[in-house]
Design an enzyme around this catalytic site. Structure first.
Site, PDB file in Angstrom:
ATOM      1  CE  LYS A  59      -3.930   2.038   2.478  1.00 19.93           C
ATOM      2  NZ  LYS A  59      -4.867   1.884   3.608  1.00 19.93           N
ATOM      3  CB  SER A 134      -8.254   3.559   2.444  1.00 17.89           C
ATOM      4  OG  SER A 134      -7.434   2.969   3.430  1.00 17.89           O
ATOM      5  CB  SER A 158      -8.561   0.767   5.373  1.00 23.05           C
ATOM      6  OG  SER A 158      -9.272   1.974   5.294  1.00 23.05           O
TER       7      SER A 158
END
Lengths: 479, 97
Positions: A59, A134, A158
């Site tokens: 990420k 996210s 997330s």
């Protein structure tokens, strides 16, 4: 199965050990697939062309030394970190290489992937749908077999929510299990890094690698998770599974509900004891969360002064600005007691709900099971201008962050395709455990996964590419 | 709770956040709605409830009092938009410099 990119992490390690293919062939296969599929789904913001190591997708909110890290924000569009996050150093020790940095909602703020300042990630199961967020790119990359595993971060769901909407495994560890050093912070009292993987076993292995004390994160406990696969059994032998009635009320899509109920039946077949429980303060968790998070955000985002790194604050996106505003207001003189102090007390009540439900002295349950998300993936653009509606998609995941307990999302079926041409969409089962007890949720997840094999299902977009590949190549890169 | 345009401007100033007039309008409306939703916290009985700020129970985490490596000047400055003589260059505080 003849494409090496469909293998799980544990299978990949085994195959390399047995010299079925080399690390170079492995990296080549993934890079090739990325070149074909990534332009369709935007899961990567940056791709690293390695030839060594086992590829992991990271990420873009996690710092990688010498590799541009933007957190999905324009303000960091030129930022090249001079150091690695602790989790990255730990992965490098295990012969893992970073194949790319994955797209995400800007500074991990969002639940759809659409708040990325660069481009929205698209769901591999249906390119018109969001991936959730996210950690949007980290989940989509695994669903499309563009990496062996990925890392995400979970502040209110997330990791688990995009894993659910993309049909992969996502684990949020106990707060304090994994070092946050080098994770660009959103809400420091809730943020936790965790794996997104193709199997439950893989999630356990990655947690083993990345967990443990770190002198650079004082909240990270000296409590390394150690993975011993042989101790997991196929049956659950009377393990007590709590079903919170608050997670099945209004707002839960009936199609999702039907799939989750089927999954609970399966757990019963696996000899789990199913009991209904109550988490009475669940209904207030979201309101408390949307005071605590923006407050911590407004403080954390103060570092972006455009002097030491990053561009000016006018480069921040809408959701980031919204949260800075809300948090600054909640912490401003005269409002602290009404908002932040009150939310922190409600947080205590949410935490106590779980402590009571899990209390072994009061006949408590071993795990809690329910849906991850009230709906399957929704249309791109559908909720983008309605922040409250977007926030409500995290309603079943945020309590675990407030309480600091671990949770996993695993594939448990699909909402059916419709006559109007809507493709089938994955549904995720959430298993929540006691603080520091990832072992039990992983064990339950493993038993369920072995009995159902939902994790082996692939999006059509991906299987089409795979079958074309093997036809053209006559299985040359096959395995 | 209604967040007025003036309050929005005040909060944006506190947060050092440059907002356009359109954004000020939009946030006044959107944040008021979110604050309305948050009002429901008022119906929770929080008498005698202690606040939770941290869930790990970690207190006074110590480390050995030893020195360790740190960034070189070059590394520390590597992402700075403006630098001068090996230092960060900032805007003047008291006057336009």
């Amino acid at each position: 199965m003849n494409d090496i990119t469909t293998l799980t992490l544990t299978e990949t390690i085994e195959a390399i050990k047995q010299k079925k293919f080399s690390e170079e062939e492995l990296n080549k296969a993934y890079l090739k697939k990325i070149a074909i599929i990534n332009p369709k789904i935007n899961s990567f913001l940056k791709i690293q062309k390695n030839s060594r190591g086992i590829p992991a997708a990271i990420k873009d909110a996690i710092l990688t030394k010498g590799i541009k890290t933007t957190a999905g924000s324009k303000i960091l569009s030129n930022f090249v970190p001079p150091y690695n996050a602790t989790v990255i150093d730990k992965l490098l020790e295990q012969n893992i290489s970073v194949i790319g940095k994955t797209n995400c909602d800007e500074f991990a703020m969002g639940g759809s992937g659409e708040n990325s300042a660069f481009r929205p990630t698209k769901n591999p199961w249906d390119l018109n749908k969001v991936t959730g967020g996210s950690s949007s790119g980290s989940a989509a990359a695994i669903a499309a077999d563009l990496s062996v595993f990925s890392l995400g971060s979970d502040t209110g769901g997330s990791i688990r929510q995009p894993a659910s909407l993309c049909g992969v495994v996502g684990l949020k560890p106990t707060y304090g299990r994994v070092s946050r050093y080098g994770l660009i912070p959103m809400a420091s009292s809730l943020d936790q890094i965790g794996p997104i993987t193709k199997s439950v076993e893989d999630a356990a292995l990655v947690l083993d690698w990345i967990s443990g004390a770190d002198s650079l994160d004082a909240n990270c406990k000296d409590a390394k998770f150690s993975f011993t696969p042989s101790r997991w059994e196929p049956k659950l032998n009377g393990l007590k599974v709590g079903i919170p009635k608050e997670y099945f009320g209004e707002g839960l899509d009936p199609k999702v509900k039907a799939v989750i109920e089927e999954a609970i039946k399966k757990l019963e077949e696996l000899e789990a004891e199913i009991v209904e429980i109550s988490l009475p303060h669940s209904q207030y968790a979201l309101a408390a969360y949307y005071i605590i998070v923006p407050s911590e955000v407004s403080s954390n985002m103060g570092r972006f002064d455009g002097i030491r790194f990053g561009l000016g604050r006018e480069n921040l996106g809408q959701e980031v600005k919204r949260r800075i505003m809300l948090g600054t207001f909640a912490l401003s003189s005269g409002y602290y007691d009404d908002y932040y102090a009150k939310a922190a007390k409600v947080r205590t009540l949410v935490k106590q709900d779980f402590e009571k439900a899990f209390d072994p002295l009061a006949g408590g349950v071993d795990v809690i099971v329910g849906p991850v998300s009230p709906t399957t993936a929704w249309n791109l653009g559908e909720k983008i201008d309605d922040p409250l509606k977007m926030y409500l998609s995290d309603i079943y995941t945020i309590s675990a962050n407030l309480a600091g307990i671990p949770g996993i999302s695993l594939p448990c079926g699909f909402s059916p395709s419709t006559s109007s041409g809507q493709a089938r969409l994955p549904v995720g089962l959430q298993i929540l455990g006691k603080q520091w007890d990832e072992e039990t949720i992983l064990r339950v997840g493993f038993a369920y996964e072995q009995a159902t094999k939902w994790h082996l299902q692939e999006p059509e977009l991906v299987s089409r590419v795979e079958s074309q590949e093997s036809r053209q190549k006559g299985n040359k890169t096959g395995f | 709770m209604n967040l007025t345009l003036d309050q929005v401007k005040h909060v944006a100033k506190l947060a050092n956040l440059p907002l356009t007039p359109e954004e000020e309008e939009k946030y006044s409306e959107q944040l008021s709605k979110v604050l309305d939703y948050i009002e429901q916290l008022n119906s929770v009985d929080i008498t005698n409830v202690e606040p939770t700020f941290n869930v790990t129970g970690q207190v006074n985490v110590m480390r050995e009092d030893t020195t360790a490596g740190c960034f070189t000047q070059e590394e520390a400055l590597s992402n700075a938009p403006k630098k001068k003589d090996g230092m960060f260059e900032t805007k003047g505080v008291f006057e336009d410099e």
